[in-house]
Every structure is written in structure tokens, then in C-alpha cells.
Enzyme design. Structure first.
Site, PDB file in Angstrom:
ATOM      1  CG  HIS A 119       3.169  -8.106  -3.649  1.00 58.74           C
ATOM      2  ND1 HIS A 119       4.896  -8.152  -3.200  1.00 58.74           N
ATOM      3  CD2 HIS A 119       2.606  -6.952  -3.765  1.00 58.74           C
ATOM      4  CE1 HIS A 119       5.163  -6.023  -3.058  1.00 58.74           C
ATOM      5  NE2 HIS A 119       3.318  -6.031  -2.861  1.00 58.74           N
ATOM      6  CD  GLU A 120      -0.877  -6.874  -4.828  1.00 57.08           C
ATOM      7  OE1 GLU A 120      -1.264  -5.902  -3.071  1.00 57.08           O
ATOM      8  OE2 GLU A 120       0.102  -5.930  -5.530  1.00 57.08           O
ATOM      9  CG  HIS A 123      -0.174  -6.514   0.568  1.00 56.87           C
ATOM     10  ND1 HIS A 123       0.653  -5.610   1.167  1.00 56.87           N
ATOM     11  CD2 HIS A 123      -0.174  -5.405  -0.673  1.00 56.87           C
ATOM     12  CE1 HIS A 123       1.899  -4.765   0.696  1.00 56.87           C
ATOM     13  NE2 HIS A 123       1.832  -4.989  -0.794  1.00 56.87           N
ATOM     14  CG  HIS A 129       5.154  -2.131   0.609  1.00 61.86           C
ATOM     15  ND1 HIS A 129       4.361  -1.426   0.195  1.00 61.86           N
ATOM     16  CD2 HIS A 129       4.620  -3.991  -0.239  1.00 61.86           C
ATOM     17  CE1 HIS A 129       3.819  -1.654  -1.630  1.00 61.86           C
ATOM     18  NE2 HIS A 129       3.554  -3.403  -1.063  1.00 61.86           N
TER      19      HIS A 129
END
Lengths: 367, 79
Positions: A119-120, A123, A129
């Protein structure tokens, strides 16, 4: 697709990363493996390549911190904020910070290091998101199983930034081999005379006039379905397919999810609130009765009156003698229900009400 | 805060902190001539939209539940 403000992205496709320190809750090898797998999530679907470096700082630096650690995002050891990352750029850009005080895991307990890292890194590569609850980039922590599949929303958004992978995952035997003994399926349906088998993000079509089955990706045909279903069935009378995942049902005509779906199975079918998932479902063509199998019980639903038949649930083994196992999938072909349990199928004759044949599931695939 | 339905101080703090952390509430409130209630309701609507909740602009129980779930520390709106 929505990406972050000013659409920051890396201008090079080969990126390096370094691991500054480790969590005390996992061995170094487990941390390194989780991080490497998280990078592969993104390199599998883009032209990006990632290489770990040791002697210098990578483009992306991954590190564990306690409390105030010099950026605007202080950790407090609470579960409400356990990691963050910075958008592509120099210095802090792309870096991933984990809360050192969290219990990091490599299993289903909070917080799975692989899942959070994947997930990170989204970014780190420029993604914001997502509002798709099934997406990796949904802001809340939703990890629930080890069987990770990158959601189509994530794929679309990252490919909007970097383009597709020049070496997309091939739908070869290595990915899904229909002739692999021991193969099981998430859901099986009939559809306009064909039989379709669903497994993870793939489906296999068995077409009577073709010698070999066709393998394809669920997302390409049904982009608005979640994939990795619990169950599915065809309502041939209205040319509709219904897919189940957890307590949700999606009604589909051809490639389109019908308006208003997904819906809760409790409100759509009338299941009690304690039924939170369906193991298997099949609609009997002649009667319009749909059978829902949950553990060792089954419910019967009338597609014509759109209501549950009274007197249910009943024991599966009582009304389908010989079906003593948990039912994974069911389909109807002519006068038979085919019950699937693991990699074995049982042909149940609806007229004689008994099993008259059993065989390996891959007999469908002309192996 | 009329946008806080149950009026519990703890919930007010939770909502405020959440919107401040992930929806730039503080920065937007610094602008002159802003209607505080409206800014907060607008931020709540943004949050509810992203999380697939009923968009009310109020901190209803479902919104509070979503706010209490573990989450990534990266803001949901660009700073």
C-alpha cells in the site's frame, strides 16, 4: 483516473530501494522478503523495476520510527496510524515510514508487513487513496487473507502513471493449469450452455465445440466485479448471473453489474443476519428454485416470487443423500446437479435422488 | 458543533482530529471568512464519499466507525 495533486511520478523506470532498519517482531529475512514481494506487486503491472541497494541510500528508503521522527506525521503507537509514505521526489520523496511500536506480522494478524508495504509503495509511486474498498489503495487497513490479488482499480491507476508492463503476466500453465490434479475452484456456473470455472482472478470457459478450455482474466470481462468469489449461479430465466463474496451479491447481465448492486444477501434474498457468506448456489432451471448451500445446511429461494421458501434451512445430507461434505460449488446440467467438493465432483441425479457418478474435476477440461 | 449529532466530546475530538489529519481541516479553517460548520460538513462529505458511506455531512455512527478503523497515515486529500 484520480491520482495525486500535480500527478507526481518518477521519471525513470529503474528505481533503487534501501532498508534502513528493522522491526523487532520479525526476522530480517522475513522483512526483506515481505518488502521484495511488495515491490513485485507493482513491477508485475508496470514497466518499473526495483533493485535493492546496500551501500547507498535508495530512491525509496524504508525505515521504522518511533514517535516524532522529523516529519509532520508523528507516530503514537496507536493502531490508527501505523505507516505513511511520501510521493515521488528527491530527499524524503518515495520514502516509507513504519511505526516501530506496532507489532508487524507476516500472517493475518495486524499489521501484515507485506500488505502495508505494498500500500505505502503505491504512494511512493504517486498514487493517492482509492475509494474502492477492494483496492489495495483504500485508506483503511483491510487485509484479511494471504491470497493477495492486486485490484483492477489499483492496476488502472498505476498504469495511468507508468503504462502497462512490457511483460504482462502470461495466462500460461504456470498461472492456472486446468489439468493440474488437486485443482479447486472458487465458483462454477453455467452460462448460456457453457460451464465457467472461477479461480482467483481467472476464469476457464468450457465450450462444447472447442477441444480445449479458454482461460481469461475476470477483470477484463467483468471489471466491476471483485473477483475471488465465494459462489455464483445463473438465473437462465432472466439471463442473469449472480456472484457472491462475503455477505454481498452482484447481479450481472452480460458484462454489466445491474444498478443497485452489490446488495446484502440478507436484504436481497432474506437470509438471516448470521448467514454472512454462501458456499455454493444453483438455480434449478425447470422450477426456478435456487438452492443456497451454507456449511451443512441449504436454503431454497423462489426466483419467481423472489422469496425464501418456508421450512428452510434443511440438512444437505438429508435431501441430497451422499453429499456429506461441505459443498464448494454446484451446477446443473440436464437432470443432474454436479456437486463439487475440493477436486472431486459428484453427479447427483435429480430424478432418482442419488449420486450415480463421481470423478475428478478436470474431466471437464479434456486433459 | 451542530454537525456532531450525538454531541459527545470524545467523538467531536475524534472527528476533528481525523479531518485535521487526513482532510486538511485546520488549513482550510485558517482561511478568512469561512463558515466553520460548513467547512467541517464539507470535509465530512468528502470523507464519506471516499469511504463509500452515506453522504450526509454529519458524523453519524457509521462515519465514526470508519474513522476508528486502522488506516494509512497519508492524507486523503492533497495538502
Amino acid at each position: 483516473y484520480a491520482i495525486t495533486h500535480n500527478n507526481p511520478r518518477w521519471t525513470k523506470t529503474h528505481l533503487t530501494y534501501s532498508i534502513l532498519n528493522y522491526t523487532p517482531y520479525l526476522s530480517k529475512a522475513v522483512v526483506e522478503d515481505a518488502i521484495a514481494r511488495a515491490f513485485r506487486v507493482w513491477s508485475d503491472v508496470t514497466p518499473l523495476t526495483f533493485q535493492r541497494v546496500f551501500e547507498e541510500e535508495g530512491d525509496i528508503v524504508l525505515s521504522f520510527h518511533r514517535g516524532d521522527h522529523g516529519d509532520l506525521y508523528t507516530f503514537d503507537g496507536s493502531k490508527y496510524h501505523f505507516a505513511h509514505a511520501f510521493l515521488p521526489g528527491l530527499g524524503l520523496g518515495g520514502n516509507v515510514h513504519y511505526d516501530l511500536d506496532q507489532k508487524w506480522t507476516d500472517n493475518n494478524e495486524d499489521f501484515n508487513l507485506f500488505y502495508v508495504t505494498a500500500h505505502e509503495l503505491g504512494h511512493s509511486l504517486g498514487l493517492s487513496h482509492s475509494n474502492d474498498e477492494e483496492a489495495l489503495m483504500f485508506p483503511s487497513y483491510t487485509w484479511s487473507n494471504k491470497d493477495f490479488v492486486l485490484n483492477q482499480d489499483d492496476i488502472n491507476r498505476i498504469q495511468a502513471l507508468y503504462g502497462p508492463s512490457p511483460n504482462p503476466i502470461q495466462l500460461t500453465d504456470a498461472t492456472l493449469d486446468p489439468c493440474n490434479s488437486g485443482l479447486t475452484f472458487d465458483a462454477i456456473i453455467t452460462y448460456r450452455g457453457e460451464v465457467i470455472f472461477f479461480k482467483d482472478r481467472f476464469y476457464i470457459r468450457v465450450i462444447s465445440f472447442l477441444p480445449e478450455p479458454l482461460i481469461d482474466v475476470i477483470d477484463l470481462t467483468w471489471p466491476n466485479l471483485p473477483g475471488k468469489f465465494d459462489a455464483a449461479y445463473e438465473v437462465s430465466g432472466v439471463d442473469e448471473l449472480r456472484f457472491f463474496k462475503g455477505s454481498k451479491v452482484w447481479a450481472v447481465q452480460e458484462q454489466n453489474v445491474l444498478e443497485g448492486f452489490p446488495m446484502d444477501i440478507q436484504s436481497f434474498f432474506g437470509f438471516p443476519s448470521n448467514v454472512t457468506n454462501i458456499d455454493a448456489a444453483v438455480c434449478e432451471e425447470e422450477t426456478g428454485k435456487t438452492y443456497f448451500f451454507v456449511d451443512h445446511m441449504y436454503w431454497r429461494y423462489d426466483e419467481n416470487t423472489r422469496s425464501m421458501d418456508p421450512g428452510y434451512p434443511r440438512l444437505i445430507a438429508e435431501d441430497f443423500p451422499g453429499i456429506d461434505y461441505k459443498v464448494d460449488d454446484v451446477i446443473q446440467k440436464e437432470d443432474n446437479f454436479y456437486f463439487f467438493h475440493q477436486s472431486i465432483q459428484y453427479r447427483f441425479n435429480l430424478k432418482t435422488r442419488r449420486i450415480d457418478d463421481s470423478s475428478d474435476i478436470n474431466t471437464w477440461f479434456n486433459c | 458543533f451542530p454537525v456532531i449529532q450525538d454531541g459527545l466530546q470524545k467523538n467531536v475530538k475524534t472527528v476533528w482530529k481525523y479531518l485535521e489529519n487526513y482532510y486538511n481541516l485546520g488549513k482550510n479553517m485558517q482561511a478568512k471568512n469561512v463558515n466553520g460548520k460548513e467547512v467541517m460538513a464539507e470535509k465530512l462529505r468528502q470523507m464519506q464519499q471516499l469511504f463509500g458511506l452515506k453522504v450526509t455531512g454529519n458524523s453519524d455512527p457509521e462515519t465514526l466507525r470508519a474513522m476508528k478503523k486502522p488506516r494509512c497515515g497519508v492524507p486523503d486529500v492533497a495538502p
